[in-house]
Design an enzyme around this catalytic site. Structure first.
Site, PDB file in Angstrom:
ATOM      1  N   ASP A 128      90.032  34.951  -4.145  1.00 15.46           N
ATOM      2  CA  ASP A 128      90.417  34.241  -3.018  1.00 15.46           C
ATOM      3  C   ASP A 128      91.784  33.915  -2.784  1.00 15.46           C
ATOM      4  O   ASP A 128      91.909  32.813  -3.746  1.00 15.46           O
ATOM      5  CB  ASP A 128      89.187  32.833  -2.715  1.00 15.46           C
ATOM      6  N   ASP A 165      94.672  36.275   3.551  1.00 18.16           N
ATOM      7  CA  ASP A 165      93.485  35.394   2.896  1.00 18.16           C
ATOM      8  C   ASP A 165      92.387  36.485   2.445  1.00 18.16           C
ATOM      9  O   ASP A 165      91.406  36.977   3.490  1.00 18.16           O
ATOM     10  CB  ASP A 165      92.738  34.300   3.708  1.00 18.16           C
TER      11      ASP A 165
END
Length: 500
Positions: free
Chosen positions: A112, A318
């Site tokens: 992440d 992201d």
């Protein structure tokens, strides 16, 4: 696929160097205890030893690293391999296998770039189950500091303890943490610990094990998406803050301040720490905003097929978000332009489907033709979207539909994993720039491909505009229930206050 994953890694102990007799010298780095004592005794050091960074702090390792730039630093991968896997059943995220502690325990962690903290399930009070039909044959491990001989507690006095957001009872108490994520009611909380995370060198003649001491979250309580299938065995934050693993590796002098992720069209990819990219890649600077420490880039234009849209906005890159989110007016301009150029019939509205623009595929159809999408970034680089659609089966057997996998956002613009497909993306934190190029992630020689040759359903692809033809195959085909239940947004909420 699940049964093919090997969640077992045994690291051979590193042999200690043999002692030898004879005349020798002791070598000390400039911030070592003997040098500090010498400075204290002689009153030197430009402010004295009191102004030097405390041993073991982030500032200590950063100072050492700054004096270590003259030598070539290796690229590192996780000890098991640098391979990553996109697992649809677990939130459409990319995962990697990491080895932690002594003896080492392995975890399948979601990668992440939208958050900073690395955490794993640990001494659980509320965690995802260790077995589930959605995991296949995998049984996940749980970390316990008491079971690792190299584990250490992290006190509230540690520089990596965010005392402004934790309930520290005193400087010597164990540092608690709590992180909320954008997905509804999703959080992780527990205490910070320090232990050894294992890597191997990538660009050395003989691969070597690197045992890096990292601070991470002992995740005792998880909520929301973490209990519903996303990142059930831990989350690996890759953000910009000092507590992220890329920052720790750099500050300890293990790698340069950069890493890359490759997102293969077949769901396989790679991650390399210390990868500074290559001369053939396109680049754009990060948008610097200390109050929002994300990997954000500036966008100045959008091309959809043969239409051009002038615009100006920032977007966060992201990897912890399954699909892409755009706020108006960018969202409406993009999807309406896309919709006006699609020839297939719109699907009947289905309130369960999160995407607004979906289309039916006729039984005799062997290919899907959609307008190509690309973004012009600050500085002129073209960020191509190799795979903007998602193809899946409906509730009726052998009936297919596809959707433009872009959602409307209330505030933040996020390029999710689907917009990164077919690219190797370099997060150059030293130069504060994002680099990218079309890439074959499965090529062991790391040779980049030619322009636009890695679509999900490859037939042909124009370089920047016009239409793209997607061949109808079962590769990349998803069941409707996966779309409805597993997509997530795992950016940490603490820096999203203005979007609330």
């Amino acid at each position: 696929m699940a049964s093919a994953l090997r969640l077992l890694l045994v690291l051979a102990p590193l042999a200690a160097p043999a002692a030898s007799a004879g005349l020798g010298f002791d070598f000390h780095h400039r911030f070592s205890d003997p040098v500090r004592r010498f400075v204290e005794a002689h009153g030197g050091g430009g402010g004295g030893a009191a102004s030097w960074p405390g041993k073991g702090t982030a500032e200590y390792y950063s100072a050492l690293a700054r004096h270590d730039r003259g030598r070539s630093l290796p690229e590192l991968s996780f000890a098991d391999s640098n391979a990553t896997f996109r697992i649809s059943q677990l939130g459409f995220l990319h995962y990697a296998i990491v080895a932690l502690g002594t003896p080492n325990v392995t975890f399948l962690v979601a990668l992440d770039t939208g958050s900073d903290l690395f955490w794993v399930p640990c001494d659980c009070r509320q965690c995802a189950p260790t077995t589930s039909p959605s995991y296949g044959d995998i049984r996940f491990d749980i970390y316990s500091p008491s079971s690792s001989s190299t584990s250490q507690t992290v006190s509230c006095s540690n520089s990596l303890c965010d005392r402004s957001q934790s309930s520290c009872s005193g400087a010597n108490s164990t540092c608690p943490y709590s992180v909320r994520y954008v997905s509804s009611n999703t959080s992780s909380s527990g205490v910070l610990v320090e232990d050894v995370l294992y890597f191997t060198t990538e660009n050395t003649a003989v691969p070597q094990i690197v045992a890096a001491r990292v601070v991470f979250g002992c995740g005792q309580v998880q909520t929301g998406s973490f209990l519903d299938g996303a990142a059930p065995n831990g989350l690996f934050g890759l953000g910009m803050e000092n507590i992220s693993v890329p920052s720790i590796l750099y500050n300890q002098g293990h790698t340069s301040n950069s890493f890359s992720m490759c997102f293969g069209d077949d769901g396989f990819g790679r991650i390399n720490f210390g990868d500074n990219g290559s001369t053939g890649q396109q680049e754009t600077p990060f948008v610097i905003d200390r109050s929002l420490p994300y990997y954000a880039i500036g966008i100045t234009g959008i091309v959809v097929g043969n239409s051009s849209i002038k615009t100006s906005f920032r977007a966060v890159i992201d990897s912890g978000t399954s699909f892409t989110y755009l706020a108006d007016p960018m969202y409406t301009e993009l999807v309406q332009s896309f919709n006006s150029q699609v020839q297939d019939q719109p699907s009947n509205p289905d309130p369960r489907i999160p995407f607004e623009y979906c289309y039916d595929v006729s039984p005799n159809q062997d290919a899907i033709v959609t307008p190509n999408i690309s973004f012009t970034t600050s500085g002129g680089g073209i960020f191509p979207v190799n795979d903007p659609i998602i193809l899946f089966t409906t509730d009726r057997e052998s009936v297919y539909m596809y959707c433009l996998a872009v959602n409307r956002s209330d505030g933040m613009n996020i390029f999710g994993q689907n917009f990164m497909t077919g690219l190797r993306i370099v997060f150059d934190r030293e130069r504060m720039a994002l680099g990218w190029m079309n890439f074959d992630c499965g090529n062991s020689t790391d040779t980049p491909e030619g322009p636009n040759t890695t679509p999900l359903f490859p037939v042909s692809r124009p370089p920047s505009s016009g239409s793209v033809k997607h061949k109808m195959t079962t590769r990349g085909l998803f069941a409707l229930f996966l779309i409805l239940t597993t997509s997530v947004v795992l950016s940490s909420r603490s820096t999203w206050s203005y979007c609330s």
